[in-house]
Design an enzyme around this catalytic site. Sequence first.
Site, PDB file in Angstrom:
ATOM      1  N   ASP A   1       0.863  -1.177   0.000  1.00  0.00           N
ATOM      2  CA  ASP A   1       0.000   0.000   0.000  1.00  0.00           C
ATOM      3  C   ASP A   1       0.904   1.232   0.000  1.00  0.00           C
ATOM      4  O   ASP A   1       2.135   1.102  -0.016  1.00  0.00           O
ATOM      5  CB  ASP A   1      -0.932  -0.006   1.213  1.00  0.00           C
ATOM      6  CG  ASP A   1      -2.287   0.642   0.911  1.00  0.00           C
ATOM      7  OD1 ASP A   1      -2.298   1.713   0.257  1.00  0.00           O
ATOM      8  OD2 ASP A   1      -3.321   0.100   1.337  1.00  0.00           O
TER       9      ASP A   1
ATOM     10  N   GLY B   1       4.319   1.619  -1.903  1.00  0.00           N
ATOM     11  CA  GLY B   1       4.292   2.010  -3.301  1.00  0.00           C
ATOM     12  C   GLY B   1       2.898   2.425  -3.717  1.00  0.00           C
ATOM     13  O   GLY B   1       1.993   2.500  -2.887  1.00  0.00           O
ATOM     14  N   ASP B   2       2.733   2.663  -4.999  1.00  0.00           N
ATOM     15  CA  ASP B   2       1.463   3.126  -5.562  1.00  0.00           C
ATOM     16  C   ASP B   2       0.989   2.115  -6.580  1.00  0.00           C
ATOM     17  O   ASP B   2       1.664   1.872  -7.588  1.00  0.00           O
ATOM     18  CB  ASP B   2       1.678   4.499  -6.216  1.00  0.00           C
ATOM     19  CG  ASP B   2       0.380   5.141  -6.677  1.00  0.00           C
ATOM     20  OD1 ASP B   2      -0.629   4.422  -6.842  1.00  0.00           O
ATOM     21  OD2 ASP B   2       0.370   6.369  -6.893  1.00  0.00           O
ATOM     22  N   PHE B   3      -0.176   1.504  -6.335  1.00  0.00           N
ATOM     23  CA  PHE B   3      -0.632   0.460  -7.260  1.00  0.00           C
ATOM     24  C   PHE B   3      -1.032   1.008  -8.626  1.00  0.00           C
ATOM     25  O   PHE B   3      -1.302   0.239  -9.547  1.00  0.00           O
ATOM     26  CB  PHE B   3      -1.738  -0.419  -6.662  1.00  0.00           C
ATOM     27  CG  PHE B   3      -2.908   0.291  -6.029  1.00  0.00           C
ATOM     28  CD1 PHE B   3      -3.533   1.387  -6.615  1.00  0.00           C
ATOM     29  CD2 PHE B   3      -3.438  -0.181  -4.828  1.00  0.00           C
ATOM     30  CE1 PHE B   3      -4.621   2.007  -6.045  1.00  0.00           C
ATOM     31  CE2 PHE B   3      -4.542   0.431  -4.235  1.00  0.00           C
ATOM     32  CZ  PHE B   3      -5.127   1.525  -4.850  1.00  0.00           C
TER      33      PHE B   3
ATOM     34  N   HIS C   1     -13.719  -1.192  -6.172  1.00  0.00           N
ATOM     35  CA  HIS C   1     -14.977  -0.423  -6.155  1.00  0.00           C
ATOM     36  C   HIS C   1     -14.741   1.038  -5.791  1.00  0.00           C
ATOM     37  O   HIS C   1     -15.642   1.861  -5.925  1.00  0.00           O
ATOM     38  CB  HIS C   1     -16.011  -1.077  -5.250  1.00  0.00           C
ATOM     39  CG  HIS C   1     -15.793  -0.884  -3.780  1.00  0.00           C
ATOM     40  ND1 HIS C   1     -16.803  -1.021  -2.856  1.00  0.00           N
ATOM     41  CD2 HIS C   1     -14.676  -0.578  -3.049  1.00  0.00           C
ATOM     42  CE1 HIS C   1     -16.341  -0.799  -1.642  1.00  0.00           C
ATOM     43  NE2 HIS C   1     -15.045  -0.543  -1.738  1.00  0.00           N
TER      44      HIS C   1
END
Length: 332
Positions: free
Chosen positions: A197, A221-223, A241
């Site tokens: 995350d 990190g950044d998905f 969602h």
Amino acid sequence: MNQDNNAQLRRKIMGYLVSQAIFAVCELGVPDRLAAGPMPLPELARDRGADPDALRRFLRVLAGEGLFTEPAPDLFALAELGELLCTGADGSLHHLAGLMSGEAYQAWGAAPYSVRTGAAGFDQVYGMPYFAWLAENPAEAERFDQGQAGLVEVRLLPLLDRDWSGVTSVVDVGGGNGMLLARLAARHPHLTGVVFDLPHVVESAGPALTEVADRVGTAGGDFFDKVPPGADAYVLSQILHDWNDERAGVILANCRQAMPGNGRLFIVEQILDPDAGSGPAALLDLHMLVLLGGRERTRADWERLLHETGFVLESVTAGPRSSLLTARPRTS
């Protein structure tokens, strides 16, 4: 004028008063205090720092909703339904009551903007996206994590109960405070894993991972950029969602790029019935739109989105609150 219709519609229009009343008594700790047994109103009000007359009026309304009882005049007790508002209850919804109040409640003031534009109303009220706002408001971010943790027990049943014998390594994408992967690793001792995350988010994952720290770590990190590569399985629990199809597609494509050809993707989400009406999934669909610009999806929506991002939907396992969608990489 049909008086029954008038009364029914007024009740619906004023429905938010019930949710706000629930939030108020939770903030005062009333459900936890009554968990030990019935209390006379004067004693309860004094203990909770409340005005006796005001507390009586709140509790009588919520007794009408089935959350409390009044077995004798001015003697209040917790009903079975109200036990879910206690902080220590299994599947507690105490923190959810807080999540649906506060900033989320304010965001709904911009619902007309969401209807007109299809974009998040939250951004209009607060001047930035919800998760960016949480990053700047640690107390509310902690409440968000607590609210999500309270939903883990029921949400994860289909994921926890599946056969994990063919999997050794798992990446929990958007894993937050690590509660999900901690539960999964505890249930299946052969698994290793990574909670992935944003860096400031995974900093909070330590306590949840204490008992499985020898097998489960964290990665920041950044998905939307990339996810840790090479695991057997990737989990996305109540992540997609939050986003519209374009942004959700980026996350899925990054998972596809990271996983081997024999890997598996496990998505924990609600499956929206096209005829859901005003059921919980349909209401959550609206909430995702107003809060985040996201959406709930039908099975056909999931099949299309997965196909477009390099996956094939293998199966859907229904659970008491969410479903488990299992997908594999598409070869053609």
